[in-house]
Design a protein around this motif. Structure first.
Motif, PDB file in Angstrom:
ATOM      1  N   ASP A 259      45.433  42.856  44.079  1.00  0.00           N
ATOM      2  CA  ASP A 259      46.126  42.392  42.873  1.00  0.00           C
ATOM      3  C   ASP A 259      45.165  41.792  41.838  1.00  0.00           C
ATOM      4  O   ASP A 259      45.586  41.056  40.945  1.00  0.00           O
ATOM      5  CB  ASP A 259      47.208  41.385  43.240  1.00  0.00           C
ATOM      6  N   ALA A 260      43.878  42.147  41.928  1.00  0.00           N
ATOM      7  CA  ALA A 260      42.872  41.602  41.005  1.00  0.00           C
ATOM      8  C   ALA A 260      43.206  41.974  39.561  1.00  0.00           C
ATOM      9  O   ALA A 260      43.705  43.062  39.281  1.00  0.00           O
ATOM     10  CB  ALA A 260      41.489  42.130  41.374  1.00  0.00           C
ATOM     11  N   THR A 261      42.918  41.039  38.656  1.00  0.00           N
ATOM     12  CA  THR A 261      43.150  41.260  37.231  1.00  0.00           C
ATOM     13  C   THR A 261      41.858  41.021  36.462  1.00  0.00           C
ATOM     14  O   THR A 261      40.909  40.433  36.982  1.00  0.00           O
ATOM     15  CB  THR A 261      44.247  40.323  36.689  1.00  0.00           C
ATOM     16  N   CYS A 262      41.844  41.446  35.210  1.00  0.00           N
ATOM     17  CA  CYS A 262      40.663  41.260  34.364  1.00  0.00           C
ATOM     18  C   CYS A 262      40.759  39.886  33.699  1.00  0.00           C
ATOM     19  O   CYS A 262      41.206  39.766  32.560  1.00  0.00           O
ATOM     20  CB  CYS A 262      40.558  42.369  33.321  1.00  0.00           C
ATOM     21  N   ASP A 263      40.354  38.880  34.432  1.00  0.00           N
ATOM     22  CA  ASP A 263      40.431  37.504  33.935  1.00  0.00           C
ATOM     23  C   ASP A 263      39.402  37.230  32.850  1.00  0.00           C
ATOM     24  O   ASP A 263      39.606  36.354  32.012  1.00  0.00           O
ATOM     25  CB  ASP A 263      40.245  36.520  35.092  1.00  0.00           C
ATOM     26  N   GLU A 264      38.297  37.959  32.858  1.00  0.00           N
ATOM     27  CA  GLU A 264      37.230  37.728  31.885  1.00  0.00           C
ATOM     28  C   GLU A 264      37.452  38.475  30.564  1.00  0.00           C
ATOM     29  O   GLU A 264      36.750  38.216  29.594  1.00  0.00           O
ATOM     30  CB  GLU A 264      35.879  38.143  32.480  1.00  0.00           C
ATOM     31  N   CYS A 265      38.401  39.397  30.536  1.00  0.00           N
ATOM     32  CA  CYS A 265      38.662  40.162  29.307  1.00  0.00           C
ATOM     33  C   CYS A 265      39.174  39.225  28.213  1.00  0.00           C
ATOM     34  O   CYS A 265      39.910  38.277  28.493  1.00  0.00           O
ATOM     35  CB  CYS A 265      39.688  41.261  29.568  1.00  0.00           C
ATOM     36  N   ALA A 266      38.776  39.527  26.976  1.00  0.00           N
ATOM     37  CA  ALA A 266      39.165  38.664  25.864  1.00  0.00           C
ATOM     38  C   ALA A 266      40.167  39.342  24.922  1.00  0.00           C
ATOM     39  O   ALA A 266      40.656  38.717  24.000  1.00  0.00           O
ATOM     40  CB  ALA A 266      37.925  38.249  25.069  1.00  0.00           C
ATOM     41  N   ASP A 267      40.486  40.605  25.159  1.00  0.00           N
ATOM     42  CA  ASP A 267      41.382  41.323  24.248  1.00  0.00           C
ATOM     43  C   ASP A 267      42.711  41.621  24.937  1.00  0.00           C
ATOM     44  O   ASP A 267      43.125  40.882  25.833  1.00  0.00           O
ATOM     45  CB  ASP A 267      40.695  42.585  23.718  1.00  0.00           C
ATOM     46  N   ASP A 268      43.357  42.706  24.547  1.00  0.00           N
ATOM     47  CA  ASP A 268      44.663  43.079  25.099  1.00  0.00           C
ATOM     48  C   ASP A 268      44.622  43.382  26.598  1.00  0.00           C
ATOM     49  O   ASP A 268      45.670  43.494  27.228  1.00  0.00           O
ATOM     50  CB  ASP A 268      45.236  44.280  24.332  1.00  0.00           C
ATOM     51  N   ARG A 269      43.436  43.471  27.185  1.00  0.00           N
ATOM     52  CA  ARG A 269      43.317  43.762  28.614  1.00  0.00           C
ATOM     53  C   ARG A 269      43.264  42.507  29.475  1.00  0.00           C
ATOM     54  O   ARG A 269      43.274  42.600  30.695  1.00  0.00           O
ATOM     55  CB  ARG A 269      42.086  44.635  28.864  1.00  0.00           C
ATOM     56  N   LYS A 270      43.229  41.335  28.855  1.00  0.00           N
ATOM     57  CA  LYS A 270      43.163  40.069  29.600  1.00  0.00           C
ATOM     58  C   LYS A 270      44.374  39.953  30.527  1.00  0.00           C
ATOM     59  O   LYS A 270      45.509  40.142  30.112  1.00  0.00           O
ATOM     60  CB  LYS A 270      43.122  38.869  28.671  1.00  0.00           C
ATOM     61  N   GLY A 271      44.093  39.681  31.800  1.00  0.00           N
ATOM     62  CA  GLY A 271      45.145  39.501  32.783  1.00  0.00           C
ATOM     63  C   GLY A 271      45.754  40.788  33.311  1.00  0.00           C
ATOM     64  O   GLY A 271      46.621  40.752  34.166  1.00  0.00           O
ATOM     65  N   LYS A 272      45.277  41.933  32.827  1.00  0.00           N
ATOM     66  CA  LYS A 272      45.805  43.227  33.294  1.00  0.00           C
ATOM     67  C   LYS A 272      45.172  43.565  34.640  1.00  0.00           C
ATOM     68  O   LYS A 272      44.029  43.215  34.913  1.00  0.00           O
ATOM     69  CB  LYS A 272      45.482  44.341  32.293  1.00  0.00           C
ATOM     70  N   PRO A 273      45.922  44.290  35.493  1.00  0.00           N
ATOM     71  CA  PRO A 273      45.378  44.687  36.802  1.00  0.00           C
ATOM     72  C   PRO A 273      44.125  45.553  36.650  1.00  0.00           C
ATOM     73  O   PRO A 273      44.046  46.381  35.746  1.00  0.00           O
ATOM     74  CB  PRO A 273      46.511  45.503  37.424  1.00  0.00           C
ATOM     75  N   ILE A 274      43.166  45.343  37.551  1.00  0.00           N
ATOM     76  CA  ILE A 274      41.938  46.143  37.549  1.00  0.00           C
ATOM     77  C   ILE A 274      42.289  47.617  37.803  1.00  0.00           C
ATOM     78  O   ILE A 274      41.769  48.498  37.126  1.00  0.00           O
ATOM     79  CB  ILE A 274      40.936  45.629  38.612  1.00  0.00           C
ATOM     80  N   ALA A 275      43.175  47.869  38.763  1.00  0.00           N
ATOM     81  CA  ALA A 275      43.616  49.248  39.013  1.00  0.00           C
ATOM     82  C   ALA A 275      44.424  49.699  37.797  1.00  0.00           C
ATOM     83  O   ALA A 275      45.421  49.085  37.438  1.00  0.00           O
ATOM     84  CB  ALA A 275      44.459  49.323  40.275  1.00  0.00           C
ATOM     85  N   GLY A 276      43.949  50.747  37.145  1.00  0.00           N
ATOM     86  CA  GLY A 276      44.622  51.255  35.950  1.00  0.00           C
ATOM     87  C   GLY A 276      44.057  50.694  34.648  1.00  0.00           C
ATOM     88  O   GLY A 276      44.468  51.108  33.571  1.00  0.00           O
ATOM     89  N   LEU A 277      43.092  49.774  34.742  1.00  0.00           N
ATOM     90  CA  LEU A 277      42.525  49.146  33.553  1.00  0.00           C
ATOM     91  C   LEU A 277      41.759  50.159  32.716  1.00  0.00           C
ATOM     92  O   LEU A 277      40.937  50.915  33.223  1.00  0.00           O
ATOM     93  CB  LEU A 277      41.586  48.007  33.956  1.00  0.00           C
ATOM     94  N   GLU A 278      42.039  50.164  31.428  1.00  0.00           N
ATOM     95  CA  GLU A 278      41.359  51.060  30.488  1.00  0.00           C
ATOM     96  C   GLU A 278      39.992  50.454  30.159  1.00  0.00           C
ATOM     97  O   GLU A 278      39.915  49.409  29.532  1.00  0.00           O
ATOM     98  CB  GLU A 278      42.199  51.190  29.221  1.00  0.00           C
ATOM     99  N   ILE A 279      38.931  51.125  30.609  1.00  0.00           N
ATOM    100  CA  ILE A 279      37.591  50.583  30.368  1.00  0.00           C
ATOM    101  C   ILE A 279      36.780  51.420  29.381  1.00  0.00           C
ATOM    102  O   ILE A 279      35.752  50.963  28.893  1.00  0.00           O
ATOM    103  CB  ILE A 279      36.782  50.393  31.677  1.00  0.00           C
ATOM    104  N   ILE A 280      37.229  52.648  29.097  1.00  0.00           N
ATOM    105  CA  ILE A 280      36.543  53.499  28.116  1.00  0.00           C
ATOM    106  C   ILE A 280      37.517  53.807  26.998  1.00  0.00           C
ATOM    107  O   ILE A 280      38.635  54.275  27.253  1.00  0.00           O
ATOM    108  CB  ILE A 280      36.038  54.809  28.756  1.00  0.00           C
ATOM    109  N   ARG A 281      37.074  53.526  25.780  1.00  0.00           N
ATOM    110  CA  ARG A 281      37.888  53.813  24.605  1.00  0.00           C
ATOM    111  C   ARG A 281      37.020  54.534  23.587  1.00  0.00           C
ATOM    112  O   ARG A 281      35.992  54.022  23.172  1.00  0.00           O
ATOM    113  CB  ARG A 281      38.440  52.524  23.991  1.00  0.00           C
ATOM    114  N   GLY A 282      37.453  55.719  23.189  1.00  0.00           N
ATOM    115  CA  GLY A 282      36.733  56.471  22.172  1.00  0.00           C
ATOM    116  C   GLY A 282      35.554  57.229  22.751  1.00  0.00           C
ATOM    117  O   GLY A 282      35.364  57.309  23.959  1.00  0.00           O
TER     118      GLY A 282
END
Length: 144
Positions: free
Chosen positions: A65-88
């Motif tokens: 159930d890990a989340t992106c706690d260090e993210c500062a944008d719309d991904r903050k608190g989102k689950p690592i599984a399924g996290l969008e890490i590449i954009r553009g």
């Protein structure tokens, strides 16, 4: 009949080979310092630009159930599984490199300019993240 079958096989092989010389697919990223597999990332084409999500974490200490706690944008608190890490990132004209994209490091929440270059016949992907004049390159291995 044999000529038709040979033509079909040639076409299928050629299309398959061309599809492999793109970042689109499933990749296993490997830590460039430790050599350990960290995650599987699925990269897709989204209207001519790259979009990549973590399909699964391979790190031993990652909680389900890990989340992106260090993210500062719309991904903050989102689950690592399924996290969008590449954009553009779009294919550069006349080159086998996709540039102009961004990549997120979910471990520190930082986003970097990025380029993606298929190598070794599309079996590997050089992923280069830029911060100002500095860069770091990882080589990812194709899973699919």
């Amino acid at each position: 009949m044999k000529a038709t079958l040979a033509a079909v096989l040639f076409t299928v092989t050629a299309v398959s080979a061309m599809a492999q010389s793109t970042p689109v697919g499933l990749w296993r990223n490997v830590d460039d310092k430790t050599g350990e597999a960290k995650a599987e990332i699925r990269i897709a084409d989204a209207n001519g630009a790259l979009l990549g999500r973590i399909e699964k974490s391979l790190k031993k200490d990652t909680k389900p159930d890990a989340t992106c706690d260090e993210c500062a944008d719309d991904r903050k608190g989102k689950p690592i599984a399924g996290l969008e890490i590449i954009r553009g990132g779009k294919k550069a004209e006349g080159k086998d490199v996709w540039e102009g994209g961004k990549i997120l490091d979910p471990e520190n929440g930082k986003e970097y300019r990025a380029s993606f270059t298929p190598i070794d016949g599309g079996k590997k992907l050089e992923v280069r993240g830029y911060l100002g004049p500095f860069w770091r390159t990882q080589t990812w291995n194709r899973v699919q």
